[in-house]
Design a protein around this motif. Structure first.
Motif, short mmCIF file in Angstrom:
data_model
loop_
_atom_site.label_atom_id
_atom_site.label_comp_id
_atom_site.label_asym_id
_atom_site.label_seq_id
_atom_site.Cartn_x
_atom_site.Cartn_y
_atom_site.Cartn_z
N ALA A 56 16.21 30.80 -30.77
CA ALA A 56 14.78 30.50 -30.91
C ALA A 56 14.37 29.29 -30.08
O ALA A 56 13.27 29.27 -29.53
CB ALA A 56 14.44 30.28 -32.38
N ASP A 57 15.23 28.29 -29.96
CA ASP A 57 14.84 27.11 -29.20
C ASP A 57 14.81 27.35 -27.69
O ASP A 57 14.29 26.53 -26.93
CB ASP A 57 15.73 25.91 -29.53
CG ASP A 57 17.20 26.15 -29.25
OD1 ASP A 57 17.63 27.32 -29.30
OD2 ASP A 57 17.91 25.17 -28.98
N GLU A 58 15.30 28.51 -27.23
CA GLU A 58 15.26 28.85 -25.82
C GLU A 58 14.21 29.90 -25.50
O GLU A 58 13.97 30.22 -24.35
CB GLU A 58 16.63 29.37 -25.36
CG GLU A 58 17.73 28.34 -25.46
CD GLU A 58 19.10 28.93 -25.13
OE1 GLU A 58 19.16 30.04 -24.56
OE2 GLU A 58 20.10 28.27 -25.44
N ALA A 59 13.58 30.47 -26.51
CA ALA A 59 12.62 31.55 -26.31
C ALA A 59 11.31 31.02 -25.75
O ALA A 59 10.75 30.07 -26.27
CB ALA A 59 12.37 32.28 -27.62
N THR A 60 10.83 31.66 -24.69
CA THR A 60 9.56 31.23 -24.09
C THR A 60 8.39 31.57 -25.00
O THR A 60 7.32 30.99 -24.86
CB THR A 60 9.36 31.91 -22.72
OG1 THR A 60 9.41 33.32 -22.89
CG2 THR A 60 10.42 31.46 -21.74
N GLU A 61 8.54 32.50 -25.93
CA GLU A 61 7.46 32.86 -26.84
C GLU A 61 7.10 31.71 -27.78
O GLU A 61 6.06 31.73 -28.41
CB GLU A 61 7.84 34.07 -27.72
CG GLU A 61 8.06 35.35 -26.97
CD GLU A 61 9.52 35.51 -26.55
OE1 GLU A 61 9.85 36.58 -26.02
OE2 GLU A 61 10.31 34.58 -26.72
N LEU A 62 7.96 30.71 -27.89
CA LEU A 62 7.72 29.61 -28.82
C LEU A 62 6.89 28.49 -28.21
O LEU A 62 6.62 27.50 -28.86
CB LEU A 62 9.06 29.04 -29.32
CG LEU A 62 9.90 29.99 -30.14
CD1 LEU A 62 11.22 29.33 -30.50
CD2 LEU A 62 9.17 30.42 -31.39
N VAL A 63 6.45 28.64 -26.98
CA VAL A 63 5.65 27.61 -26.34
C VAL A 63 4.28 27.59 -27.01
O VAL A 63 3.63 28.63 -27.17
CB VAL A 63 5.50 27.88 -24.82
CG1 VAL A 63 4.57 26.88 -24.17
CG2 VAL A 63 6.86 27.86 -24.16
N THR A 64 3.84 26.41 -27.41
CA THR A 64 2.55 26.27 -28.08
C THR A 64 1.53 25.66 -27.13
O THR A 64 1.89 25.11 -26.10
CB THR A 64 2.68 25.40 -29.34
OG1 THR A 64 3.13 24.12 -28.94
CG2 THR A 64 3.63 26.01 -30.34
N GLN A 65 0.27 25.71 -27.50
CA GLN A 65 -0.79 25.18 -26.67
C GLN A 65 -1.16 23.74 -27.01
O GLN A 65 -2.02 23.17 -26.38
CB GLN A 65 -2.03 26.09 -26.80
CG GLN A 65 -1.77 27.53 -26.41
CD GLN A 65 -1.21 27.67 -25.01
OE1 GLN A 65 -1.66 27.03 -24.07
NE2 GLN A 65 -0.19 28.50 -24.84
N GLU A 66 -0.57 23.15 -28.04
CA GLU A 66 -0.90 21.78 -28.39
C GLU A 66 -0.44 20.85 -27.28
O GLU A 66 0.40 21.17 -26.47
CB GLU A 66 -0.22 21.36 -29.71
CG GLU A 66 -0.66 22.13 -30.91
CD GLU A 66 0.31 23.23 -31.27
OE1 GLU A 66 1.40 23.29 -30.70
OE2 GLU A 66 -0.04 24.04 -32.12
N THR A 67 -1.00 19.65 -27.31
CA THR A 67 -0.59 18.66 -26.34
C THR A 67 -0.10 17.41 -27.06
O THR A 67 -0.35 17.23 -28.24
CB THR A 67 -1.77 18.27 -25.42
OG1 THR A 67 -2.84 17.79 -26.22
CG2 THR A 67 -2.23 19.46 -24.59
N GLY A 68 0.57 16.57 -26.35
CA GLY A 68 0.97 15.27 -26.86
C GLY A 68 1.96 15.31 -27.99
O GLY A 68 2.87 16.14 -28.03
N GLU A 69 1.76 14.38 -28.91
CA GLU A 69 2.70 14.17 -30.01
C GLU A 69 2.85 15.40 -30.90
O GLU A 69 3.96 15.72 -31.33
CB GLU A 69 2.26 12.97 -30.84
CG GLU A 69 3.28 12.53 -31.85
CD GLU A 69 2.85 11.28 -32.58
OE1 GLU A 69 3.13 11.20 -33.78
OE2 GLU A 69 2.24 10.40 -31.95
#
Length: 169
Positions: free
Chosen positions: A86-99
């Motif tokens: 899961a920590d390598e899956a590109t599907e887990l990229v979120t749109q939040e920024t910063g902290e």
């Protein structure tokens, strides 16, 4: 309206929660989507087995969990089938920024490292809001086991997030 139509409408409103649960079990968005789809197909095709006096979400979570366990057993038989951590899956990229983005990534990484049985119980209790008794019924395990797993999962999660924060500093 027919009973099948009512079931379908209820399933639609339950989809985000089912997907979140499936994502915890599978570790990837694509497998979670497939699992939810299979669970919905199973539920609709066996709608006559559903007892409307019981909550639909519990029935659907049980179907989803059972389908995933069946898939895992099948994979043990088939050689060469694997999943991306899961920590390598590109599907887990979120749109939040910063902290918030960093914290979300840390939490996802920490949760993905939990054993599946701990992650599933943690999600059902902490995210979905089920009581320990409801989670025990849903996952077909004793209440004491639910309590123990939640405690262990929270403790492991806290330690992992602390370790990740220490690495970042």
């Amino acid at each position: 309206m027919t009973a099948e139509h009512d079931l379908s409408q209820e399933l639609i409103s339950l989809l985000p929660r089912l997907r979140r649960f499936a994502r915890t079990l599978t570790g990837t968005a694509s497998e979670a989507d497939d699992l939810v789809q299979d669970a919905c197909i199973r539920a609709i095709s066996r709608a006559e087995l559903y007892d409307p006096s019981h909550p639909l979400d519990r029935w659907m979570f049980r179907i989803t969990r059972n389908l995933w366990y069946s898939e895992l057993r099948k994979r043990k038989v088939r050689m060469g089938q694997g999943t991306v951590p899961a920590d390598e899956a590109t599907e887990l990229v979120t749109q939040e920024t910063g902290e918030a983005r960093v914290l979300a990534a840390d939490v996802r990484k920490a949760v993905s490292g939990l054993p599946e049985d701990l992650a599933a119980v943690l999600l059902v209790v902490s995210v979905e809001g089920y009581s320990y008794a409801e989670a025990a019924e849903l996952l077909n395990i004793p209440v004491g086991t639910v309590m123990s797993r939640v405690h262990r999962a929270r403790k492991m999660l806290s330690a992992r997030i602390s370790a990740l924060e220490s690495e970042a500093s």
